[in-house]
Structure formats: structure tokens, C-alpha cells
Design a protein around this motif. Structure first.
Motif, PDB file in Angstrom:
ATOM      1  N   THR A  13      10.681   6.336   3.343  1.00  0.00           N
ATOM      2  CA  THR A  13      10.040   5.629   2.227  1.00  0.00           C
ATOM      3  C   THR A  13       9.135   4.523   2.752  1.00  0.00           C
ATOM      4  O   THR A  13       8.005   4.356   2.284  1.00  0.00           O
ATOM      5  N   ALA A  14       9.612   3.785   3.745  1.00  0.00           N
ATOM      6  CA  ALA A  14       8.815   2.692   4.307  1.00  0.00           C
ATOM      7  C   ALA A  14       7.575   3.225   5.017  1.00  0.00           C
ATOM      8  O   ALA A  14       6.508   2.604   4.960  1.00  0.00           O
ATOM      9  N   ARG A  15       7.667   4.387   5.685  1.00  0.00           N
ATOM     10  CA  ARG A  15       6.479   4.981   6.324  1.00  0.00           C
ATOM     11  C   ARG A  15       5.445   5.370   5.285  1.00  0.00           C
ATOM     12  O   ARG A  15       4.244   5.183   5.495  1.00  0.00           O
ATOM     13  N   ALA A  16       5.901   5.905   4.147  1.00  0.00           N
ATOM     14  CA  ALA A  16       4.973   6.253   3.063  1.00  0.00           C
ATOM     15  C   ALA A  16       4.323   4.985   2.505  1.00  0.00           C
ATOM     16  O   ALA A  16       3.120   4.973   2.214  1.00  0.00           O
ATOM     17  N   LEU A  17       5.103   3.926   2.371  1.00  0.00           N
ATOM     18  CA  LEU A  17       4.547   2.650   1.909  1.00  0.00           C
ATOM     19  C   LEU A  17       3.531   2.102   2.907  1.00  0.00           C
ATOM     20  O   LEU A  17       2.513   1.534   2.508  1.00  0.00           O
ATOM     21  N   ALA A  18       3.793   2.287   4.199  1.00  0.00           N
ATOM     22  CA  ALA A  18       2.863   1.822   5.225  1.00  0.00           C
ATOM     23  C   ALA A  18       1.516   2.521   5.078  1.00  0.00           C
ATOM     24  O   ALA A  18       0.454   1.883   5.173  1.00  0.00           O
ATOM     25  N   ALA A  19       1.546   3.814   4.823  1.00  0.00           N
ATOM     26  CA  ALA A  19       0.302   4.563   4.618  1.00  0.00           C
ATOM     27  C   ALA A  19      -0.427   4.064   3.377  1.00  0.00           C
ATOM     28  O   ALA A  19      -1.659   3.919   3.377  1.00  0.00           O
ATOM     29  N   GLN A  20       0.321   3.777   2.318  1.00  0.00           N
ATOM     30  CA  GLN A  20      -0.293   3.263   1.086  1.00  0.00           C
ATOM     31  C   GLN A  20      -0.907   1.893   1.307  1.00  0.00           C
ATOM     32  O   GLN A  20      -2.005   1.614   0.824  1.00  0.00           O
ATOM     33  N   VAL A  21      -0.219   1.032   2.028  1.00  0.00           N
ATOM     34  CA  VAL A  21      -0.730  -0.316   2.294  1.00  0.00           C
ATOM     35  C   VAL A  21      -2.021  -0.226   3.106  1.00  0.00           C
ATOM     36  O   VAL A  21      -3.005  -0.905   2.799  1.00  0.00           O
ATOM     37  N   ALA A  22      -2.043   0.628   4.118  1.00  0.00           N
ATOM     38  CA  ALA A  22      -3.254   0.795   4.929  1.00  0.00           C
ATOM     39  C   ALA A  22      -4.408   1.315   4.073  1.00  0.00           C
ATOM     40  O   ALA A  22      -5.548   0.839   4.191  1.00  0.00           O
ATOM     41  N   GLN A  23      -4.114   2.254   3.188  1.00  0.00           N
ATOM     42  CA  GLN A  23      -5.165   2.806   2.312  1.00  0.00           C
ATOM     43  C   GLN A  23      -5.670   1.738   1.350  1.00  0.00           C
ATOM     44  O   GLN A  23      -6.870   1.626   1.110  1.00  0.00           O
ATOM     45  N   ARG A  24      -4.770   0.927   0.820  1.00  0.00           N
ATOM     46  CA  ARG A  24      -5.198  -0.146  -0.093  1.00  0.00           C
ATOM     47  C   ARG A  24      -6.037  -1.190   0.627  1.00  0.00           C
ATOM     48  O   ARG A  24      -6.993  -1.727   0.070  1.00  0.00           O
ATOM     49  N   MET A  25      -5.680  -1.504   1.873  1.00  0.00           N
ATOM     50  CA  MET A  25      -6.483  -2.457   2.655  1.00  0.00           C
ATOM     51  C   MET A  25      -7.889  -1.911   2.871  1.00  0.00           C
ATOM     52  O   MET A  25      -8.863  -2.652   2.819  1.00  0.00           O
ATOM     53  N   ALA A  26      -7.989  -0.612   3.096  1.00  0.00           N
ATOM     54  CA  ALA A  26      -9.308   0.005   3.284  1.00  0.00           C
ATOM     55  C   ALA A  26     -10.095  -0.005   1.984  1.00  0.00           C
ATOM     56  O   ALA A  26     -11.292  -0.328   1.982  1.00  0.00           O
TER      57      ALA A  26
END
Length: 123
Positions: free
Chosen positions: A67-80
């Protein structure tokens, strides 16, 4: 020299903790979206390793880490999408620096690909 005591694992990184980690990383380093995602996922992996070393239940660690890895991908996408991470600007700046240091176009393209810059953006 004294060794430091290991940092306690605590709970799995949540979205807020990952966002703070992303902002701290971006404050110090230029990064691509893929690079930021790798940094955040390594943070999650370090948490999982510490939790396992502390003897936490593996049946809890694995789903929390996923779950945290999926959140990490989402956070990176939101930063972009917010403009905090700009692959094109990163590629332009890094390519210019590498060209000044005498790197070939092929070497520059390979370096940018390794950093997660899409071929179209690198061109």
C-alpha cells in the motif's frame, strides 16, 4: 566511535509522510518523476526491513508495504502534476551539463534513460 541505535520502524509511511519525504528530497536534489518514485519506494523498503528486524508480523508488513509503495507512486505523480518535478527541465539541464563535460549524445541519452526520462522528452 559509538554506533547509533537502530531507528524504530513504527507504522508504515502514510501519504503525508511520503509527501514530506518527497519535498525534503526535492529541496536538495533535482529529480525526475521516476527518480522520486524510486526514492520514496526505497524509503518504504527500509521501513519494511526495520519492521521485519523488530519482529513485526510479516502478514501485516507485506500488505502495508504494498500500500505504501502505491502511495509513493501517487505522491510522485502528484508532485509532477503540481510542477514540483519537471522531467523536461531536468533533462535539459542535465544534458547541457553532460555535454559541457564532453559526453557524447549517446552517453547523454543513456544517462537520461537511466534517470527515468522518457525518450521523447530527452530528444
Amino acid at each position: 566511535m559509538r554506533e547509533r541505535a537502530p531507528k524504530p520502524a513504527g507504522k508504515a509511511p502514510d501519504e503525508a509522510a511520503l509527501r514530506e519525504a518527497a519535498l525534503a528530497h526535492l529541496a536538495r536534489f533535482a529529480a525526475t518523476e521516476a527518480g522520486l518514485r524510486r526514492v520514496l519506494q526505497r524509503r518504504v523498503d527500509r521501513w519494511a526491513k526495520r519492521a521485519q528486524a523488530e519482529g513485526q508480523d510479516p502478514s501485516i508488513i507485506a500488505p502495508a508495504a504494498a500500500t505504501a509503495r502505491a502511495l509513493a507512486a501517487q505522491v510522485a505523480q502528484r508532485m509532477a502534476s503540481a510542477g514540483a518535478v519537471d522531467d523536461a527541465a531536468f533533462a535539459e539541464s542535465r544534458a547541457r551539463r553532460l555535454a559541457r563535460s564532453g559526453r557524447s549524445r549517446r552517453a547523454i541519452a543513456a544517462h537520461l534513460a537511466g534517470k527515468g526520462v522518457a525518450r521523447e522528452v530527452a530528444a
